[in-house]
Write an enzyme that holds these catalytic residues in place. Structure first.
Site, mmCIF file in Angstrom:
data_model
loop_
_atom_site.group_PDB
_atom_site.id
_atom_site.type_symbol
_atom_site.label_atom_id
_atom_site.label_comp_id
_atom_site.label_asym_id
_atom_site.label_seq_id
_atom_site.Cartn_x
_atom_site.Cartn_y
_atom_site.Cartn_z
ATOM 1 C CB SER A 234 32.295 47.790 32.315
ATOM 2 O OG SER A 234 32.646 46.549 31.727
ATOM 3 C CE1 TYR A 247 36.443 46.923 36.235
ATOM 4 C CE2 TYR A 247 35.032 45.473 34.956
ATOM 5 C CZ TYR A 247 35.796 46.618 35.050
ATOM 6 O OH TYR A 247 35.906 47.460 33.971
#
Ligand code: NAD
Ligand code: MG
Length: 342
Positions: A234, A247
């Site tokens: 990501s 995360y």
């Protein structure tokens, strides 16, 4: 064979080929004959033009309608519906005969990769959670519509025994394994570190880090030289948001894992690469990935002015698995809509 007959048999032969293959075949035939260049030009002229698509207007711009879903969310309940390439992805045999396992293959990037892999000629096993059966069924139907084998294996990746069984079941059902896409992910926005319980932290790490470790370990004995491991990381791995602390940490793990495993597996001829999406319109976002008040403007700050759709990343997953990308390993390919890359 007279040159007329040669032309006629070439026409018959290419009748059932795609436009791209026609052009490739015509070029090769002409080169072999040492002939004048007229034939490839004629064949090229029959290739339909690919219309230019403006990436700023290709998909809806924010605001999105306000919406929330119970985790893990369904693609079928999103408004607007995400595009996973159902109508648009065109294959050209780049993964013919390959056998792929994709986690989180029911929706989002995983679904886009599953559709693209099947259209490129691969058989595909997908993993997802039982609550996502309806999304998964649609993916299975799309894979089977390409005449490829689809294997659906629901289950929770936080369980090591399940991860081992998933890989073994996928390899047995597919008759081998040569692509592993570690794509499933858990993202829940929390404004303060004080809101992240140990249980929550563990949930994120088990899903995003431990499962990747367990699945890759289980897959290694199956992977022959030429195989590929792909990790969905990501933008959060290198530009973490203040409300995605746990995360973002896991995504940095994914990026690091990609790079160390690439070095470890390079001598075995196994490539390991990552995909780093920016804001992409998937069920992960309205099911807790963003704070509800952030959904309407999701993706608005990307230089392209909108969130991406999973279909826009499908080609990256194909490229990373395909033989044509054989010198790339340890790379992370960004698709972030204009912000800096990994
Ligand atoms: P998505 O909701 O479509 O896919 C995530 C999938 O993870 C779910 O479909 C679910 O099947 C799976 N999953 C979650 N927990 C699981 C568990 N315990 N066991 C088994 N499966 C589980 O959303 P997506 O955005 O396509 O997510 C795919 C990947 O992309 C994730 O790793 C995510 O972190 C990453 N990513 C997404 C974005 C984005 O903006 N959407 C941006 C960067 C990275
Ligand atoms: Mg899903």
């Amino acid at each position: 064979m007279t040159s007329d007959n040669a032309d006629r048999s070439r026409r018959l032969l290419v009748g059932g080929m795609s436009a791209g293959l026609v052009t490739a075949f015509a070029s090769r035939a002409s080169a072999q004959e040492g002939g004048a260049a007229a034939k490839p030009a004629a064949a090229a002229a029959s290739t339909p033009a690919e219309a230019l698509q403006d990436p700023t207007t290709k998909y809806p711009k924010p605001p999105f309608p306000a919406q929330t879903q119970e985790w893990p969310g369904l693609a079928s309940k999103m408004d607007p519906k995400p595009d996973h390439g159902e109508e648009s992805y065109k294959g050209s045999g780049r993964l013919a005969g390959r056998k792929a396992l994709i986690t989180g293959g029911d929706s989002g990037m995983g679904r886009a990769a599953a559709i693209a892999y099947a259209r490129e000629g691969a058989d595909v096993a997908i993993n997802y959670l039982p609550q996502e059966e309806s999304d998964a069924k649609e993916v299975v139907a799309l894979i089977e519509a390409e005449g490829r084998k689809a294997v659906a294996i629901p289950g929770d990746l936080r369980d090591r025994d399940f991860c081992n069984k998933l890989v073994e079941d996928a390899a047995r059902e597919l008759g081998g394994l040569d692509i592993l896409v570690n794509n499933a992910g858990r993202q829940q926005a929390k404004e303060s570190l004080l809101d992240i319980s140990d249980e929550w932290f563990d949930w994120t790490f088990k899903t995003n880090v431990y499962a990747m470790f367990w699945l890759t370990k289980a897959a290694l004995p199956h992977l022959k030289p030429g195989s590929s491991i792909i990790v969905t990381t990501s933008v959060q791995a290198y530009d973490p948001s203040e409300n995605l602390v746990d995360y973002a940490m896991t995504k940095a793990c994914g990026q690091s894992f990609t790079k160390s495993m690439a070095k470890q597996l390079a001598p075995k001829g196994i490539r390991v690469n990552g995909v780093a999406p920016g804001p992409v319109w998937t069920p992960l976002q309205p099911s807790g990935g963003q704070l509800p008040e952030d959904i309407p403007q999701f993706g608005a700050d990307a230089p392209l002015g909108r969130a991406g759709h999973p279909a826009e990343l499908a080609g990256i997953y194909v490229l990373l698995a395909s033989n044509e990308n054989s010198f790339a390993t340890g790379q992370v390919y960004g698709a972030v809509g204009g912000h800096g890359g990994p």
